[in-house]
Design an enzyme around this catalytic site. Structure first.
Site, short mmCIF file in Angstrom:
data_model
loop_
_atom_site.label_atom_id
_atom_site.label_comp_id
_atom_site.label_asym_id
_atom_site.label_seq_id
_atom_site.Cartn_x
_atom_site.Cartn_y
_atom_site.Cartn_z
N GLU A 285 -12.10 7.43 -2.67
CA GLU A 285 -13.29 8.08 -2.11
C GLU A 285 -14.08 8.84 -3.17
OE1 GLU A 285 -12.60 8.74 2.63
OE2 GLU A 285 -12.36 10.48 1.33
N HIS A 306 9.21 -8.46 -6.46
CA HIS A 306 9.65 -9.70 -5.83
C HIS A 306 8.56 -10.34 -4.98
CE1 HIS A 306 13.96 -9.38 -6.95
NE2 HIS A 306 13.61 -8.12 -7.10
N LYS A 421 -18.77 3.87 10.79
CA LYS A 421 -18.69 4.81 11.90
C LYS A 421 -19.91 4.68 12.81
CE LYS A 421 -15.93 8.35 9.53
NZ LYS A 421 -15.91 9.74 9.04
#
Length: 433
Positions: A285, A306, A421
């Site tokens: 951010e 892995h 948003k």
């Protein structure tokens, strides 16, 4: 004694770092004078030396009271910086599966997503247990915590009654404004304050992080001691003496000159997972603006070797690694001898499990740097105690702000997240103000 050591030998030449000496000095001195962009949110840099001890004592007393009342679980409700710092600290110090016996609460986390299944399972988990709620939000309007708070508040009120429930709800929010502050005034909840000049991702050393840590049994005073000592080291303007800013400059060179797109922060300890998540939000951010910034990724080795070890060794040359090398584990285990040696690992007798983990780290750094030519920055930390954690918080916060300023960015805003948003609220039919 400094708890963190920085090794850049497998990443970048020190002369390249020192080319930024004057620029770093200028930025740091302007930060200290609050003259940089975003200076209204520079309050975090002085937090370790300006703790509100009256409020801290109130937090200590509330945590002790909850334990005295036989509360079993504290439900921490928040998202992003409202919970990541606390969870990072609690798991860093206590481990993923903490040993029982000490006087502390189990901490669980809600409001971190919009999953109906996850929320229902958390509600079922606490339904027959004695729990309290810590709702954390500066504004009180963030959707995920707001929804979770309604569910858990209704369950608590159903269990103990509305009047009694007020004793077991703690709000951490703005001192004067916002919807959550209005609710606190109406309901009479205990509340703690998020300072105006500290943004969410830099708020771990405010009540946002400190109260859950106290409830989890951490020695928070030692975290603050570490943060104070760390701040004394990393507020210096001299780049030759300041490894936090050296790390910031190394990242900057990797991004802007060597054209790497991704930084992978690596730990060989699974209980560091949420510390890595905290770091990802901090840097993601702070730097991810104006089509700039390194993409912050994280891995737990040897587990992720892995799955992604092959890509790092021979895949696209898009990343460099920053490796946390823990010198002293919480607990170590000896490899015992088996006379039949049916599993074929008797060659490890007289070695410790941590020693084997370090061997994996050394072998991987060598493979990635010597063969794959992937740059590796090594951060050596002394241990995973509270004091060392305090050092790490200030190290990374200082480095992160400097990284953004080197890119001419405001470290403390995040305008991009408002786009999704706005779309979501439009879809959901949220009334306009």
């Amino acid at each position: 004694m400094e708890k963190i050591k920085l090794n850049l030998l497998n990443a970048i030449d020190s002369s390249e770092i020192l080319n930024y000496k004057d620029q770093v000095k200028e930025i740091n001195e302007k930060m200290n004078r609050f003259e940089m962009i975003g200076s209204d949110f520079l309050g975090w840099k002085d937090l370790p030396n300006q703790i509100n001890w009256d409020e801290f004592l109130n937090m200590e007393e509330k945590a002790k009271w909850l334990i005295k009342e036989n509360v079993e679980i504290l439900v921490v409700i928040g998202i992003g910086g409202s919970y990541l710092g606390a969870r990072a600290a609690i798991e860093f110090v206590n481990g993923t599966f903490p040993l029982s016996g000490s006087k502390k609460l189990e901490i669980i986390y809600a409001g971190t997503n919009l999953s109906s299944t996850a929320t229902a399972q958390l509600l079922a988990y606490v339904e027959n247990k004695k729990f309290a709620i810590n709702i954390i939000s500066k504004s009180g309007t963030t959707l995920e915590p707001s929804i979770a708070f309604r569910f858990f508040r209704e369950l608590l009120e159903k269990k103990v009654g509305k009047a009694e429930s007020r004793k077991f709800i703690i709000a951490t929010t703005d001192a004067n404004k916002g919807l959550l502050r209005e609710i606190v005034r109406k309901e009479g909840y205990t509340s703690f304050i998020i300072p105006d000049d500290v943004g969410g991702r830099y708020s771990v050393l405010t009540p946002v992080g400190l109260f859950p840590m106290l409830c989890a049994g951490l020695n928070v005073r030692e975290i603050l001691v570490g943060a104070q000592k760390s701040n004394d080291f990393y507020k210096k303007s001299d780049l030759e003496e300041n490894i936090a800013y050296q790390y910031a400059v190394a990242r900057h060179i990797m991004h802007t000159q060597k054209k790497y797109a991704v930084e992978v922060l690596i730990s060989y300890e699974p209980y560091f997972q949420y510390f890595l998540e905290w770091w990802k939000q901090l840097f993601g951010e702070t730097e991810g603006k104006n089509e700039l910034g390194l993409y912050p990724s994280s891995k737990i080795f040897s587990t992720d070797l892995h799955s992604l070890g092959q890509f790092i060794q021979e895949g696209s040359r898009i990343l460099f690694e920053t490796v946390i090398n823990l010198k002293k584990p919480k607990i170590d285990l000896d490899i015992s001898e088996d006379k039949e040696n049916f599993d074929g690992i008797n060659y490890l007798v007289n070695k410790t499990l941590h020693g084997i983990n370090v061997a994996a780290l050394d072998a991987t750094v060598s493979a990635h740097t010597d063969v794959a030519k992937v740059p590796n920055i090594i951060l050596e930390i002394a241990d995973s105690t509270e004091e060392t954690l305090g050092w790490l918080f200030m190290f990374f916060e200082r480095a992160c702000a400097m990284s953004a300023y080197l890119l001419n960015l405001n470290p403390f805003n995040q305008p991009g997240v408002e786009v999704y948003k706005a779309n979501m609220f439009k879809i959901l039919g949220k009334p306009k103000k």
